[in-house]
Design an enzyme around this catalytic site. Structure first.
Site, PDB file in Angstrom:
ATOM      1  N   ARG A   1       3.069   4.876   6.369  1.00 21.13           N
ATOM      2  CA  ARG A   1       3.545   4.172   7.565  1.00 21.13           C
ATOM      3  C   ARG A   1       4.124   2.798   7.258  1.00 21.13           C
ATOM      4  O   ARG A   1       4.690   2.163   8.140  1.00 21.13           O
ATOM      5  CB  ARG A   1       2.379   4.022   8.561  1.00 21.13           C
ATOM      6  CG  ARG A   1       1.833   5.347   9.044  1.00 21.13           C
ATOM      7  CD  ARG A   1       0.493   5.169   9.726  1.00 21.13           C
ATOM      8  NE  ARG A   1      -0.543   4.742   8.781  1.00 21.13           N
ATOM      9  CZ  ARG A   1      -1.822   4.533   9.110  1.00 21.13           C
ATOM     10  NH1 ARG A   1      -2.218   4.698  10.357  1.00 21.13           N
ATOM     11  NH2 ARG A   1      -2.696   4.168   8.194  1.00 21.13           N
TER      12      ARG A   1
ATOM     13  N   CYS B   1       0.843  -1.190   0.000  1.00 25.77           N
ATOM     14  CA  CYS B   1       0.000   0.000   0.000  1.00 25.77           C
ATOM     15  C   CYS B   1       0.889   1.254   0.000  1.00 25.77           C
ATOM     16  O   CYS B   1       1.993   1.247   0.532  1.00 25.77           O
ATOM     17  CB  CYS B   1      -0.902   0.003   1.233  1.00 25.77           C
ATOM     18  SG  CYS B   1      -2.052   1.400   1.272  1.00 25.77           S
TER      19      CYS B   1
ATOM     20  N   ASP C   1       0.480   3.782   1.704  1.00 27.19           N
ATOM     21  CA  ASP C   1       0.447   4.379   3.044  1.00 27.19           C
ATOM     22  C   ASP C   1       1.860   4.690   3.557  1.00 27.19           C
ATOM     23  O   ASP C   1       2.748   3.829   3.512  1.00 27.19           O
ATOM     24  CB  ASP C   1      -0.264   3.408   3.998  1.00 27.19           C
ATOM     25  CG  ASP C   1      -0.611   4.055   5.321  1.00 27.19           C
ATOM     26  OD1 ASP C   1       0.324   4.491   6.029  1.00 27.19           O
ATOM     27  OD2 ASP C   1      -1.809   4.119   5.658  1.00 27.19           O
TER      28      ASP C   1
ATOM     29  N   CYS D   1      -5.845   0.697   7.310  1.00 32.63           N
ATOM     30  CA  CYS D   1      -5.636   1.138   5.924  1.00 32.63           C
ATOM     31  C   CYS D   1      -6.810   2.014   5.477  1.00 32.63           C
ATOM     32  O   CYS D   1      -7.973   1.591   5.518  1.00 32.63           O
ATOM     33  CB  CYS D   1      -5.506  -0.083   5.019  1.00 32.63           C
ATOM     34  SG  CYS D   1      -5.270   0.327   3.272  1.00 32.63           S
TER      35      CYS D   1
ATOM     36  N   HIS E   1      -2.057  -3.838   5.258  1.00 30.66           N
ATOM     37  CA  HIS E   1      -1.758  -3.376   6.618  1.00 30.66           C
ATOM     38  C   HIS E   1      -3.035  -2.996   7.361  1.00 30.66           C
ATOM     39  O   HIS E   1      -4.090  -2.766   6.745  1.00 30.66           O
ATOM     40  CB  HIS E   1      -0.800  -2.181   6.572  1.00 30.66           C
ATOM     41  CG  HIS E   1      -1.382  -0.954   5.954  1.00 30.66           C
ATOM     42  ND1 HIS E   1      -1.881   0.096   6.695  1.00 30.66           N
ATOM     43  CD2 HIS E   1      -1.587  -0.617   4.665  1.00 30.66           C
ATOM     44  CE1 HIS E   1      -2.338   1.024   5.876  1.00 30.66           C
ATOM     45  NE2 HIS E   1      -2.174   0.626   4.638  1.00 30.66           N
TER      46      HIS E   1
HETATM   47 ZN    ZN Z   1      -3.257   1.307   3.076  1.00 34.06          ZN
END
Ligand code: ZN
Length: 203
Positions: free
Chosen positions: A44, A40, A42, A99, A96
């Site tokens: 993090r 992803c 993302d 999300c 994750h």
């Molecule tokens: Zn995500």
């Protein structure tokens, strides 16, 4: 923030890069990554950091909700290059917890492109809806299940791409693994073990 990143780069060059100069010289000559990562976007979930990997280890594709679409030329080109030229034997699809993409699949979004993109994961939502109704899951439990079902579905999508199918029939590779990274604990949970029966995913 941009200045902080550039300052961080100067520290990297003076520290890590200089301390391991031979290694960085070797990967400057050519890359030989052993993992192809589909994760992803993302911020993090930084694949190098969370797996303790050095640059040169992981060939990376990231998008919203770690989705594999058969008509996505971007991911198709990356997978073809990774397998044919880089000879990468293992692909990890890593989702994750917490999300935003998964939450958007569950709750729906009004934005055009995001909604269309997330339609590719609709099969995971349909399955999760059924299980959640049967088991009486609350929203958080449902989001956790949807993240897992999305990983399984995207593995299925990947395994169904003609290029992957043919390559697997010929060589037995790539092995496709499904992982879930927990942003709360930093831990990775194996959802699908690409080396065993778990890789034969059913919907
Ligand atoms: Zn995500």
């Amino acid at each position: 923030m941009v200045a902080e990143l550039l300052a961080g780069n100067r520290r990297f060059v003076a520290g890590e890069f200089t301390q391991h100069l031979d290694y960085y010289k070797s990967i400057a000559a050519s890359q030989t990554p052993s993992i192809l990562w589909i994760g992803c976007s993302d911020s993090r979930v930084s694949e190098d950091v969370v797996t303790g990997s050095k640059p040169g280890t992981i060939f990376v594709h990231r998008n919203v909700a770690n989705i594999v679409s058969f008509n996505d030329v971007n991911v198709a080109a990356l997978v073809e290059y990774g397998i044919t030229h880089l000879k990468i034997p293992d692909i990890v699809i890593c989702g994750h917890t917490k999300c935003g993409g998964i939450r958007a699949i569950e709750e729906g979004v009004s934005e055009n492109y995001i909604a269309d993109w997330l339609l590719i994961a609709q099969g995971a939502k349909d399955k999760t809806d059924r299980i959640a109704a049967e088991q009486g899951l609350d929203l958080e439990q449902k989001l956790d299940l949807l993240a897992r079902e999305n990983i399984r579905l995207q593995i299925k999508h990947l395994n169904n791409i003609s290029f992957i199918k043919r390559h697997k029939q010929k060589t037995g590779l790539p092995r496709v693994h499904g992982w879930l990274y927990a942003v709360e604990t930093g831990q990775i949970e194996v959802i699908v073990d690409g080396t065993g029966e778990g890789s034969a995913v059913k919907s």
